[in-house]
Every structure is written in structure tokens, then in C-alpha cells.
Design a protein around this motif. Structure first.
Motif, PDB file in Angstrom:
ATOM      1  N   VAL A  49      -3.281 -14.027 -14.403  1.00 17.22           N
ATOM      2  CA  VAL A  49      -3.105 -12.564 -14.362  1.00 17.22           C
ATOM      3  C   VAL A  49      -2.395 -12.159 -13.078  1.00 17.22           C
ATOM      4  O   VAL A  49      -1.483 -11.322 -13.091  1.00 17.22           O
ATOM      5  CB  VAL A  49      -4.453 -11.842 -14.519  1.00 17.22           C
ATOM      6  N   HIS A  50      -2.790 -12.762 -11.957  1.00 11.58           N
ATOM      7  CA  HIS A  50      -2.138 -12.454 -10.683  1.00 11.58           C
ATOM      8  C   HIS A  50      -0.658 -12.827 -10.730  1.00 11.58           C
ATOM      9  O   HIS A  50       0.188 -12.082 -10.227  1.00 11.58           O
ATOM     10  CB  HIS A  50      -2.825 -13.183  -9.525  1.00 11.58           C
ATOM     11  N   GLY A  51      -0.343 -13.964 -11.330  1.00 15.66           N
ATOM     12  CA  GLY A  51       1.043 -14.385 -11.447  1.00 15.66           C
ATOM     13  C   GLY A  51       1.865 -13.419 -12.277  1.00 15.66           C
ATOM     14  O   GLY A  51       2.994 -13.063 -11.916  1.00 15.66           O
ATOM     15  N   THR A  54       2.363 -10.209 -10.323  1.00 18.90           N
ATOM     16  CA  THR A  54       3.366 -10.402  -9.275  1.00 18.90           C
ATOM     17  C   THR A  54       4.772 -10.334  -9.845  1.00 18.90           C
ATOM     18  O   THR A  54       5.646  -9.661  -9.286  1.00 18.90           O
ATOM     19  CB  THR A  54       3.142 -11.750  -8.564  1.00 18.90           C
ATOM     20  N   ASP A  55       4.996 -11.005 -10.959  1.00 20.30           N
ATOM     21  CA  ASP A  55       6.325 -10.981 -11.581  1.00 20.30           C
ATOM     22  C   ASP A  55       6.716  -9.575 -12.019  1.00 20.30           C
ATOM     23  O   ASP A  55       7.840  -9.123 -11.782  1.00 20.30           O
ATOM     24  CB  ASP A  55       6.380 -11.915 -12.787  1.00 20.30           C
ATOM     25  N   LEU A  56       5.784  -8.874 -12.670  1.00 18.16           N
ATOM     26  CA  LEU A  56       6.083  -7.529 -13.147  1.00 18.16           C
ATOM     27  C   LEU A  56       6.290  -6.560 -11.990  1.00 18.16           C
ATOM     28  O   LEU A  56       7.191  -5.711 -12.031  1.00 18.16           O
ATOM     29  CB  LEU A  56       4.980  -7.029 -14.072  1.00 18.16           C
ATOM     30  N   LEU A  57       5.493  -6.686 -10.971  1.00 17.26           N
ATOM     31  CA  LEU A  57       5.639  -5.810  -9.810  1.00 17.26           C
ATOM     32  C   LEU A  57       6.963  -6.075  -9.106  1.00 17.26           C
ATOM     33  O   LEU A  57       7.665  -5.134  -8.716  1.00 17.26           O
ATOM     34  CB  LEU A  57       4.465  -6.012  -8.856  1.00 17.26           C
ATOM     35  N   ASP A  58       7.321  -7.326  -8.978  1.00 18.97           N
ATOM     36  CA  ASP A  58       8.601  -7.678  -8.370  1.00 18.97           C
ATOM     37  C   ASP A  58       9.750  -7.052  -9.148  1.00 18.97           C
ATOM     38  O   ASP A  58      10.648  -6.441  -8.570  1.00 18.97           O
ATOM     39  CB  ASP A  58       8.739  -9.202  -8.330  1.00 18.97           C
ATOM     40  N   SER A  59       9.704  -7.198 -10.460  1.00 14.28           N
ATOM     41  CA  SER A  59      10.739  -6.624 -11.316  1.00 14.28           C
ATOM     42  C   SER A  59      10.784  -5.108 -11.185  1.00 14.28           C
ATOM     43  O   SER A  59      11.855  -4.506 -11.061  1.00 14.28           O
ATOM     44  CB  SER A  59      10.482  -7.025 -12.771  1.00 14.28           C
ATOM     45  N   HIS A  60       9.618  -4.486 -11.191  1.00 10.81           N
ATOM     46  CA  HIS A  60       9.531  -3.025 -11.093  1.00 10.81           C
ATOM     47  C   HIS A  60      10.121  -2.531  -9.774  1.00 10.81           C
ATOM     48  O   HIS A  60      10.921  -1.596  -9.749  1.00 10.81           O
ATOM     49  CB  HIS A  60       8.077  -2.575 -11.221  1.00 10.81           C
ATOM     50  N   ASP A  77       5.816   5.762  -3.933  1.00  6.25           N
ATOM     51  CA  ASP A  77       4.454   6.294  -4.079  1.00  6.25           C
ATOM     52  C   ASP A  77       3.783   5.731  -5.329  1.00  6.25           C
ATOM     53  O   ASP A  77       2.614   5.333  -5.296  1.00  6.25           O
ATOM     54  CB  ASP A  77       4.467   7.827  -4.139  1.00  6.25           C
ATOM     55  N   GLU A  78       4.507   5.703  -6.438  1.00  5.64           N
ATOM     56  CA  GLU A  78       3.952   5.167  -7.681  1.00  5.64           C
ATOM     57  C   GLU A  78       3.613   3.686  -7.545  1.00  5.64           C
ATOM     58  O   GLU A  78       2.567   3.232  -8.019  1.00  5.64           O
ATOM     59  CB  GLU A  78       4.942   5.378  -8.827  1.00  5.64           C
ATOM     60  N   THR A  79       4.485   2.945  -6.887  1.00  4.73           N
ATOM     61  CA  THR A  79       4.254   1.517  -6.701  1.00  4.73           C
ATOM     62  C   THR A  79       3.042   1.270  -5.812  1.00  4.73           C
ATOM     63  O   THR A  79       2.207   0.413  -6.107  1.00  4.73           O
ATOM     64  CB  THR A  79       5.508   0.843  -6.103  1.00  4.73           C
ATOM     65  N   LEU A  80       2.917   2.043  -4.742  1.00  6.96           N
ATOM     66  CA  LEU A  80       1.763   1.892  -3.861  1.00  6.96           C
ATOM     67  C   LEU A  80       0.466   2.264  -4.582  1.00  6.96           C
ATOM     68  O   LEU A  80      -0.568   1.620  -4.382  1.00  6.96           O
ATOM     69  CB  LEU A  80       1.945   2.735  -2.597  1.00  6.96           C
ATOM     70  N   THR A  81       0.510   3.268  -5.446  1.00  5.98           N
ATOM     71  CA  THR A  81      -0.662   3.631  -6.237  1.00  5.98           C
ATOM     72  C   THR A  81      -1.048   2.482  -7.165  1.00  5.98           C
ATOM     73  O   THR A  81      -2.228   2.152  -7.307  1.00  5.98           O
ATOM     74  CB  THR A  81      -0.398   4.914  -7.057  1.00  5.98           C
ATOM     75  N   LEU A  82      -0.050   1.871  -7.791  1.00  6.85           N
ATOM     76  CA  LEU A  82      -0.302   0.697  -8.640  1.00  6.85           C
ATOM     77  C   LEU A  82      -0.943  -0.423  -7.845  1.00  6.85           C
ATOM     78  O   LEU A  82      -1.930  -1.022  -8.296  1.00  6.85           O
ATOM     79  CB  LEU A  82       1.022   0.168  -9.193  1.00  6.85           C
ATOM     80  N   ARG A  84      -2.676  -0.229  -5.061  1.00  4.56           N
ATOM     81  CA  ARG A  84      -4.046   0.125  -4.665  1.00  4.56           C
ATOM     82  C   ARG A  84      -5.014  -0.054  -5.813  1.00  4.56           C
ATOM     83  O   ARG A  84      -6.126  -0.568  -5.627  1.00  4.56           O
ATOM     84  CB  ARG A  84      -4.079   1.566  -4.155  1.00  4.56           C
ATOM     85  N   SER A  85      -4.629   0.357  -7.007  1.00  5.35           N
ATOM     86  CA  SER A  85      -5.536   0.216  -8.151  1.00  5.35           C
ATOM     87  C   SER A  85      -5.739  -1.256  -8.506  1.00  5.35           C
ATOM     88  O   SER A  85      -6.822  -1.676  -8.884  1.00  5.35           O
ATOM     89  CB  SER A  85      -5.004   0.981  -9.364  1.00  5.35           C
ATOM     90  N   TYR A  86      -4.683  -2.055  -8.335  1.00  9.42           N
ATOM     91  CA  TYR A  86      -4.783  -3.476  -8.640  1.00  9.42           C
ATOM     92  C   TYR A  86      -5.673  -4.213  -7.638  1.00  9.42           C
ATOM     93  O   TYR A  86      -6.398  -5.128  -7.990  1.00  9.42           O
ATOM     94  CB  TYR A  86      -3.387  -4.087  -8.665  1.00  9.42           C
ATOM     95  N   LEU A  87      -5.607  -3.804  -6.392  1.00  9.15           N
ATOM     96  CA  LEU A  87      -6.326  -4.507  -5.347  1.00  9.15           C
ATOM     97  C   LEU A  87      -7.797  -4.085  -5.209  1.00  9.15           C
ATOM     98  O   LEU A  87      -8.515  -4.645  -4.401  1.00  9.15           O
ATOM     99  CB  LEU A  87      -5.603  -4.332  -4.004  1.00  9.15           C
ATOM    100  N   LYS A  88      -8.222  -3.119  -5.991  1.00  8.17           N
ATOM    101  CA  LYS A  88      -9.628  -2.680  -5.925  1.00  8.17           C
ATOM    102  C   LYS A  88     -10.555  -3.747  -6.435  1.00  8.17           C
ATOM    103  O   LYS A  88     -10.297  -4.525  -7.265  1.00  8.17           O
ATOM    104  CB  LYS A  88      -9.851  -1.415  -6.743  1.00  8.17           C
TER     105      LYS A  88
END
Length: 88
Positions: A49-51, A54-60, A77-82, A84-88
């Protein structure tokens, strides 16, 4: 969301692998397997899931922040919100 056909196929392949891992985990729990193999499978799923994340976030980030500089502040801002929610 991956946009190239190759990136989409890679994401789908990873998702199918994760689904297979989840199904194997379900079978192991139903069978009453020992905790150690179940925990190992959970760790493998988490890595998968982390992999994928990471790939999707990199692409985004590359597509949004690099391709549309005028949209960068909102996209950031949207990316940082994503994140933060992922790292909770």
C-alpha cells in the motif's frame, strides 16, 4: 491518478496483488493460523500500500505542480492535506 496506459496497468497490478494479499490474510485468520505469519502478511500488505501511495503521489505532484505552475499553491495545499491524512 496515473494517466499513461503503462502507469495505469502498473497501479492495477499492484492493487490486484494487494487484494490477493488481503484474501490470503482472511483465509489465514479463518484457519486460525499463528500470529507471526499473519503479522508478516500484514507488514507485506502495508509495504504494498505504501508503495502504491508513493507512486500515485509522485505522479500527482509531478502532473499538478510541474505542469500547471499557476495552480501550484492550491495543488500544494491539496497535496499536503493528502499527506497529512495518509500519515495519521
Amino acid at each position: 491518478m496515473p494517466h499513461s496506459a503503462e502507469d495505469k496497468q502498473r497501479a492495477i497490478t499492484r492493487l490486484r496483488r494487494i487484494r490477493g494479499q488481503a484474501e490470503a490474510l482472511e483465509r489465514a485468520v479463518e484457519a486460525g493460523s499463528d500470529c507471526a505469519p499473519i503479522l508478516q502478511q500484514l507488514a507485506a500488505m502495508r509495504g504494498a500500500v505504501h508503495g502504491l501511495m508513493t507512486d500515485l503521489l509522485d505522479s500527482h505532484v509531478r502532473e499538478t505542480l510541474m505542469a500547471q505552475p499557476s495552480a501550484a499553491p492550491q495543488a500544494l495545499d491539496e497535496t499536503l492535506t493528502l499527506l497529512r491524512s495518509y500519515l495519521k
